[in-house]
Motif scaffolding. Structure first.
Motif, PDB file in Angstrom:
ATOM      1  N   HIS A  89       0.840  -1.193   0.000  1.00 50.34           N
ATOM      2  CA  HIS A  89       0.000   0.000   0.000  1.00 50.34           C
ATOM      3  C   HIS A  89       0.884   1.256   0.000  1.00 50.34           C
ATOM      4  N   GLN A 120      -2.489   4.484   2.186  1.00 48.10           N
ATOM      5  CA  GLN A 120      -3.756   4.358   1.467  1.00 48.10           C
ATOM      6  C   GLN A 120      -3.906   2.935   0.940  1.00 48.10           C
ATOM      7  N   HIS A 121      -5.029   2.317   1.280  1.00 45.78           N
ATOM      8  CA  HIS A 121      -5.272   0.949   0.849  1.00 45.78           C
ATOM      9  C   HIS A 121      -5.340   0.912  -0.684  1.00 45.78           C
ATOM     10  N   ARG A 122      -4.590  -0.020  -1.277  1.00 45.91           N
ATOM     11  CA  ARG A 122      -4.454  -0.029  -2.737  1.00 45.91           C
ATOM     12  C   ARG A 122      -5.745  -0.381  -3.450  1.00 45.91           C
ATOM     13  N   GLU A 123      -6.683  -1.039  -2.780  1.00 43.80           N
ATOM     14  CA  GLU A 123      -7.923  -1.455  -3.430  1.00 43.80           C
ATOM     15  C   GLU A 123      -9.103  -0.562  -3.068  1.00 43.80           C
ATOM     16  N   THR A 124      -9.245  -0.225  -1.788  1.00 48.78           N
ATOM     17  CA  THR A 124     -10.408   0.554  -1.352  1.00 48.78           C
ATOM     18  C   THR A 124     -10.169   2.053  -1.373  1.00 48.78           C
ATOM     19  N   GLY A 125      -8.894   2.487  -1.354  1.00 46.71           N
ATOM     20  CA  GLY A 125      -8.577   3.916  -1.291  1.00 46.71           C
ATOM     21  C   GLY A 125      -8.699   4.493   0.104  1.00 46.71           C
ATOM     22  N   GLU A 126      -9.038   3.667   1.081  1.00 51.12           N
ATOM     23  CA  GLU A 126      -9.209   4.127   2.465  1.00 51.12           C
ATOM     24  C   GLU A 126      -7.863   4.538   3.058  1.00 51.12           C
TER      25      GLU A 126
END
Length: 400
Positions: A367, A385-391
């Protein structure tokens, strides 16, 4: 090293500074002739600096067969004529800032010197201060990474001569007089090849009974995404305030050129002598300047000009640089008038392209890391930043 014989055009404060610098510079270059519109001022200048001859004819000064270099220290509305006369007579020409009152005027001067094939240098002293030269070299060597933001401030109690305050003769107010310095400084730090794209500017006349601006703040957006910012005023009380700040992805530079530089003095004012340019008092706490000619960049500026002239190379500041500065100034006035961002119109951009600032982020378990820091107890916090959710998430690890 060639010994150059110089005609100094103008006997005001800038003519004094220029001649002082030339007398101390490479030593072989000498001011042999001075032009003044006043015979009395010309004679006084001759006596003050030991210049052999003076004239009240601009044409004669530029055509003099014993002169190879013309230095222009005249009011802004006289620059174009002086450049034309010098170039037509085959003289090298060095012109004080700003090059023109407008970009169109500056472009005509650039075209004139290029058509006649004469050496032409733009006398922008504040990019030649020893601190600035060292700082720019550090930036060019990568010490700050990508430059993100440059802030340049020049403020003082106002110019010495009447023509500066005349909007028609000067081409504007404080933006033309001081903003030109700040713009050149910003360009040196972000890179001369980094195209200025647009400007947002506020200006006003807050203090003086004139039509020209006496205060201004502007933002200059460059092609890379970097921002240049200037703050200028003709109503700053306390002397000459020259400061620059440079922020990069890997570091920061702060420069203070004239106030709070480590030379503070208190006096009751008994000597009443000269303190420094734009100093408003000779008593109380003062900020003398050890060597104005050096610290304001004049010595290194003329060394660069004449060394470049001898080598047949382009100086650090050329007429083209002066033209680009004028184009940015034009955009400042257009933006201040419209209240919106204004494009910088450059007819002949020679700087190529500059890619937008971008960085490959550090990764934490795949990430993208936003920030990593050490907490007071020694633990490490990572924001990512989470690579899949963008969180946006955070994690805290143990010390060590």
């Amino acid at each position: 090293m060639t010994a150059h014989r110089i005609a100094m055009l103008g006997t005001g404060l800038i003519g004094d500074f220029y001649t002082a610098a030339l007398n101390r510079g490479r030593t072989k270059d000498t001011v042999e002739l001075v032009y003044s519109r006043s015979e009395e001022r010309g004679a006084a200048f001759r006596e003050r600096w030991g210049v052999p001859r003076s004239t009240t004819s601009l044409e004669a000064a530029c055509a003099d067969p014993d002169i190879d270099t013309v230095v222009i220290g005249l009011p802004n509305d006289m620059h174009e004529e002086a450049v034309r006369l010098a170039a037509e007579n085959g003289k090298a020409v060095l012109c004080t800032k700003p090059l023109g009152r407008t970009a169109a005027e500056a472009k005509r001067m650039l075209d004139i010197v290029e058509q006649h094939g004469v050496f032409a240098g733009y006398l922008e002293d504040l990019v030649y201060t020893p601190k600035t030269l060292t700082a720019v070299k550090s930036v060019q060597d990568g010490a700050l990474g990508d430059v993100l933001w440059v802030r340049s401030r020049e403020t003082h109690p106002g110019p010495h001569s009447a023509w500066f305050w005349d909007e028609k003769k000067a081409g504007g107010g404080v933006i033309v007089d001081l903003g030109c310095h700040c713009i050149a400084i910003c360009r040196n730090f972000v890179g001369k090849g980094n195209r200025p794209v647009e400007v947002f500017c506020w200006k006003d006349t807050l203090v003086h009974p004139i039509s020209a601006d006496d205060h201004a703040v502007a933002l200059i957006r460059f092609e890379s995404g970097a921002i240049g910012q200037f703050e200028v005023s003709w109503a700053f009380r306390g002397g000459l305030d020259l400061r620059d700040e440079v922020q990069g992805t890997e570091g920061t530079i702060w420069l203070n050129h004239f106030l709070r530089t480590g030379f503070d003095m208190f006096t009751t004012g008994k000597s009443a002598g000269y303190v420094a340019e734009k100093a408003e008092t000779t008593s109380g706490w003062l900020f003398p300047v050890g060597d104005e000619v050096t610290e304001l960049g004049y010595l290194d500026m003329f060394t660069d000009m004449f060394d470049s002239m001898d080598a047949g190379t382009r100086p650090q500041e050329s007429f083209y640089d002066g033209y680009v500065v004028n184009a940015i100034i034009d955009a400042c006035y257009a933006s201040a008038q419209s209240g919106a961002w204004a494009p910088v119109e450059i007819e002949d951009w020679r700087g190529g392209t500059t890619p937008r600032i971008s960085r490959s982020p550090e990764l934490h378990e795949g990430h993208a890391v936003i920030k990593r820091e050490i907490l007071p107890d020694g633990r490490t916090k990572v924001l990512f930043q989470h690579r899949e959710t963008g969180e946006i998430l955070e994690t805290v690890g143990q010390p060590g």
